[in-house]
Design an enzyme around this catalytic site. Structure first.
Site, PDB file in Angstrom:
ATOM      1  N   ASN A  67      -9.962  -0.028   0.262  1.00  0.00           N
ATOM      2  CA  ASN A  67      -8.337   0.068   0.273  1.00  0.00           C
ATOM      3  C   ASN A  67      -7.843  -0.445  -1.124  1.00  0.00           C
ATOM      4  O   ASN A  67      -7.930  -1.664  -1.380  1.00  0.00           O
ATOM      5  CB  ASN A  67      -8.046  -0.641   1.212  1.00  0.00           C
ATOM      6  CG  ASN A  67      -6.430  -0.577   1.320  1.00  0.00           C
ATOM      7  OD1 ASN A  67      -5.729  -0.248   0.652  1.00  0.00           O
ATOM      8  ND2 ASN A  67      -5.832  -1.075   2.461  1.00  0.00           N
ATOM      9  N   CYS A  85       0.715  -1.128   0.310  1.00  0.00           N
ATOM     10  CA  CYS A  85      -0.109  -0.010   0.020  1.00  0.00           C
ATOM     11  C   CYS A  85       0.653   1.364  -0.131  1.00  0.00           C
ATOM     12  O   CYS A  85       0.360   2.362  -0.514  1.00  0.00           O
ATOM     13  CB  CYS A  85      -0.750   0.039   1.183  1.00  0.00           C
ATOM     14  SG  CYS A  85      -2.220  -1.301   1.343  1.00  0.00           S
ATOM     15  N   HIS A  93      -3.271   7.322   2.516  1.00  0.00           N
ATOM     16  CA  HIS A  93      -3.756   5.922   2.156  1.00  0.00           C
ATOM     17  C   HIS A  93      -5.130   5.754   2.693  1.00  0.00           C
ATOM     18  O   HIS A  93      -5.235   5.919   3.917  1.00  0.00           O
ATOM     19  CB  HIS A  93      -2.800   4.880   2.422  1.00  0.00           C
ATOM     20  CG  HIS A  93      -3.177   3.748   2.117  1.00  0.00           C
ATOM     21  ND1 HIS A  93      -3.677   3.321   1.004  1.00  0.00           N
ATOM     22  CD2 HIS A  93      -3.164   2.436   3.255  1.00  0.00           C
ATOM     23  CE1 HIS A  93      -4.175   1.874   1.029  1.00  0.00           C
ATOM     24  NE2 HIS A  93      -3.665   1.207   2.250  1.00  0.00           N
TER      25      HIS A  93
HETATM   26  N1  COA Z   1     -18.419  -8.058   9.878  1.00  0.00           N
HETATM   27  C1  COA Z   1     -18.723  -8.262  11.149  1.00  0.00           C
HETATM   28  N2  COA Z   1     -17.930  -8.589  12.091  1.00  0.00           N
HETATM   29  C2  COA Z   1     -16.706  -8.611  11.803  1.00  0.00           C
HETATM   30  C3  COA Z   1     -15.998  -8.385  10.586  1.00  0.00           C
HETATM   31  C4  COA Z   1     -17.135  -8.229   9.482  1.00  0.00           C
HETATM   32  N3  COA Z   1     -16.537  -7.783   8.376  1.00  0.00           N
HETATM   33  N4  COA Z   1     -14.669  -8.561  10.441  1.00  0.00           N
HETATM   34  C5  COA Z   1     -14.300  -8.874  11.845  1.00  0.00           C
HETATM   35  N5  COA Z   1     -15.603  -8.901  12.476  1.00  0.00           N
HETATM   36  C6  COA Z   1     -15.679  -9.211  13.927  1.00  0.00           C
HETATM   37  C7  COA Z   1     -14.356  -9.983  14.665  1.00  0.00           C
HETATM   38  O1  COA Z   1     -14.619 -11.273  14.177  1.00  0.00           O
HETATM   39  C8  COA Z   1     -14.587  -9.458  15.799  1.00  0.00           C
HETATM   40  O2  COA Z   1     -15.479 -10.669  16.538  1.00  0.00           O
HETATM   41  P1  COA Z   1     -15.135 -11.399  18.031  1.00  0.00           P
HETATM   42  O3  COA Z   1     -14.844 -10.306  18.777  1.00  0.00           O
HETATM   43  O4  COA Z   1     -16.305 -12.162  18.087  1.00  0.00           O
HETATM   44  O5  COA Z   1     -13.835 -11.967  17.923  1.00  0.00           O
HETATM   45  C9  COA Z   1     -15.148  -8.161  15.904  1.00  0.00           C
HETATM   46  O6  COA Z   1     -15.720  -8.065  14.821  1.00  0.00           O
HETATM   47  C10 COA Z   1     -14.368  -7.055  16.410  1.00  0.00           C
HETATM   48  O7  COA Z   1     -13.154  -7.416  15.781  1.00  0.00           O
HETATM   49  P2  COA Z   1     -11.858  -6.469  15.726  1.00  0.00           P
HETATM   50  O8  COA Z   1     -10.757  -6.847  14.978  1.00  0.00           O
HETATM   51  O9  COA Z   1     -11.734  -5.889  17.023  1.00  0.00           O
HETATM   52  O10 COA Z   1     -12.570  -5.022  14.998  1.00  0.00           O
HETATM   53  P3  COA Z   1     -12.006  -3.696  14.826  1.00  0.00           P
HETATM   54  O11 COA Z   1     -12.816  -2.785  15.353  1.00  0.00           O
HETATM   55  O12 COA Z   1     -10.447  -3.804  15.023  1.00  0.00           O
HETATM   56  O13 COA Z   1     -12.033  -3.755  12.934  1.00  0.00           O
HETATM   57  C11 COA Z   1     -10.680  -4.002  11.130  1.00  0.00           C
HETATM   58  C12 COA Z   1     -11.503  -4.537  12.355  1.00  0.00           C
HETATM   59  C13 COA Z   1     -10.229  -4.891  10.310  1.00  0.00           C
HETATM   60  C14 COA Z   1     -11.775  -3.020  10.501  1.00  0.00           C
HETATM   61  C15 COA Z   1      -9.551  -3.102  11.845  1.00  0.00           C
HETATM   62  O14 COA Z   1      -8.687  -3.993  12.663  1.00  0.00           O
HETATM   63  C16 COA Z   1      -8.749  -2.418  10.784  1.00  0.00           C
HETATM   64  O15 COA Z   1      -9.071  -1.660   9.750  1.00  0.00           O
HETATM   65  N6  COA Z   1      -7.310  -2.876  10.808  1.00  0.00           N
HETATM   66  C17 COA Z   1      -6.369  -2.400   9.858  1.00  0.00           C
HETATM   67  C18 COA Z   1      -6.590  -3.030   8.554  1.00  0.00           C
HETATM   68  C19 COA Z   1      -6.053  -2.453   7.649  1.00  0.00           C
HETATM   69  O16 COA Z   1      -5.808  -1.094   7.345  1.00  0.00           O
HETATM   70  N7  COA Z   1      -5.128  -3.132   6.733  1.00  0.00           N
HETATM   71  C20 COA Z   1      -4.535  -2.555   5.569  1.00  0.00           C
HETATM   72  C21 COA Z   1      -3.358  -1.844   5.886  1.00  0.00           C
HETATM   73  S1  COA Z   1      -2.732  -1.315   4.208  1.00  0.00           S
END
Ligand code: COA
Length: 337
Positions: A283, A114, A253
């Site tokens: 993204n 990215c 980004h």
């Molecule tokens: N729909 C519903 N629930 C979802 C889900 C979805 N698409 N994806 C994950 N969950 C659930 C998880 O399983 C978790 O459930 P659990 O508590 O029963 O285990 C819950 O939501 C919370 O997960 P968590 O990882 O704490 O959520 P979050 O607030 O951190 O959001 C992301 C998850 C992926 C959106 C976030 O971590 C994120 O954006 N991370 C960076 C990713 C990124 O930018 N990557 C590319 C970098 S270039």
């Protein structure tokens, strides 16, 4: 004033096929409300089989050359930032060079996920500042949905496909790429990666046990991103001899709206100065920053003399930032976009 690279052309390509959050509700256990609240994404684009990485790059590049009023034979260098090439050999840049007819240009790919476009912009700008190139095409292009496991709800809602390109030219005016910051922390490499490659290679001709897919430790990447986005931007601003209040437009980004919000707060920038299109494209990896930049330019949001921050982060883990003073004033007979 020394010799610098300035942006004189820009272009984008987004596949036609739209995948909405509601479509994803039928594929994995998720909801539009969850995705919007946790990421800011409403829909993303999906490349069709004919929309190869090279084809998307070529469409964005042609637009960028048209905006710059240049022909492909005027390019000295073609740099393609991608981690989703159509094949590992030859490079996408070589395929693109042939597609464009950029017969005088050297061509290579740059892999920084990215952060790739901002890395490639820094490399292109160095070639120009050093006097080894006059005109450089820099493309950010990715089709990460080809590597997404559409049964994994924690990744499949985040990514989309697309391409963005800029043309860099030499200038001695008070404009162009003022600073660049590149960073990497490979100790976080396995927070965001393509799984199954080792198995694929060690299969030695036998059918590999599984197809490689992208895997991510979301909360680790989230914490890293929030920290590094603000820090890298600040470093680039300071290196340019500026203060955050001198920044007219912040182009981060587009990975997660909450990460963007946090970085804007950290820099004390109001959201009116932040370019956001994550709701429409998700993204798009290396394409995200140049797509935003091109949209801002086409919307007339960039005026000569404006200071723009470009900042990206992602797999590596890696990050990159740059301050650009916008110089394009328009040339009679030449339309933007
Ligand atoms: N729909 C519903 N629930 C979802 C889900 C979805 N698409 N994806 C994950 N969950 C659930 C998880 O399983 C978790 O459930 P659990 O508590 O029963 O285990 C819950 O939501 C919370 O997960 P968590 O990882 O704490 O959520 P979050 O607030 O951190 O959001 C992301 C998850 C992926 C959106 C976030 O971590 C994120 O954006 N991370 C960076 C990713 C990124 O930018 N990557 C590319 C970098 S270039």
């Amino acid at each position: 004033m020394g010799r610098r690279a300035t942006i004189t052309g820009w272009g984008t390509y987004l596949p036609d096929r739209v995948l909405t959050n509601h479509d994803l509700e039928h594929m994995v256990e998720t909801s539009d409300e969850w995705i919007v609240a946790r990421t800011g994404i409403r829909e993303r684009r999906l490349a069709a089989p004919t929309e190869t990485t090279t084809a998307m790059a070529a469409a964005a590049a042609r637009q960028a050359l048209a905006t710059a009023g240049l022909g492909p034979d005027q390019l000295d260098l073609v740099i393609v930032a991608t981690v989703t090439p159509d094949t590992l050999m030859p490079s996408t840049a070589s395929l693109l060079q042939a597609e464009l007819g950029a017969s005088r240009a050297g061509a290579f790919d740059l892999a920084a996920a990215c952060s790739g476009f901002v890395y490639a912009l820094a490399v292109g700008a160095q070639f120009i500042a050093a006097g080894t190139a006059q005109t450089v095409l820099v493309v950010g292009v990715d089709a990460l949905t080809r590597w997404v496991d559409f049964s994994d709800r924690s990744t499949c809602v985040l990514f989309g496909d697309g391409a963005g390109a800029v043309v860099l030219q030499a200038t001695t005016a008070d404009e162009g790429i003022l600073s660049t910051v590149l960073g990497s922390d490979g100790t976080g490499a396995w927070s965001l990666y393509i799984d199954g490659f080792r198995e694929l290679l060690s299969a030695n001709g036998a059918t590999p046990p599984k197809r490689p897919y992208m895997r991510m430790k979301g909360s680790e990447v989230f914490r890293f991103s929030v920290r590094v986005l603000g820090e890298a931007a600040l470093e680039a601003i300071q290196q340019a001899g500026l203060q955050p209040q001198d920044i007219d437009l912040f182009i981060p980004h587009q990975a997660n709206l909450r990460i963007i919000d946090a970085a804007a707060k950290r820099l004390g920038l109001p959201m009116e100065k932040v370019w956001v299109n994550i709701d429409r494209y998700g993204n798009t990896s290396a394409a995200s920053v140049p797509i935003c930049l091109a949209e801002a330019a086409d919307a007339g949001a960039l005026k000569p003399g404006m200071n723009v921050v470009l900042v990206a982060f992602g797999a590596g883990l890696a990050w990159a930032a740059s301050v650009v003073r916008w110089g394009w004033q328009g040339v009679p007979g030449r339309e933007a976009g």
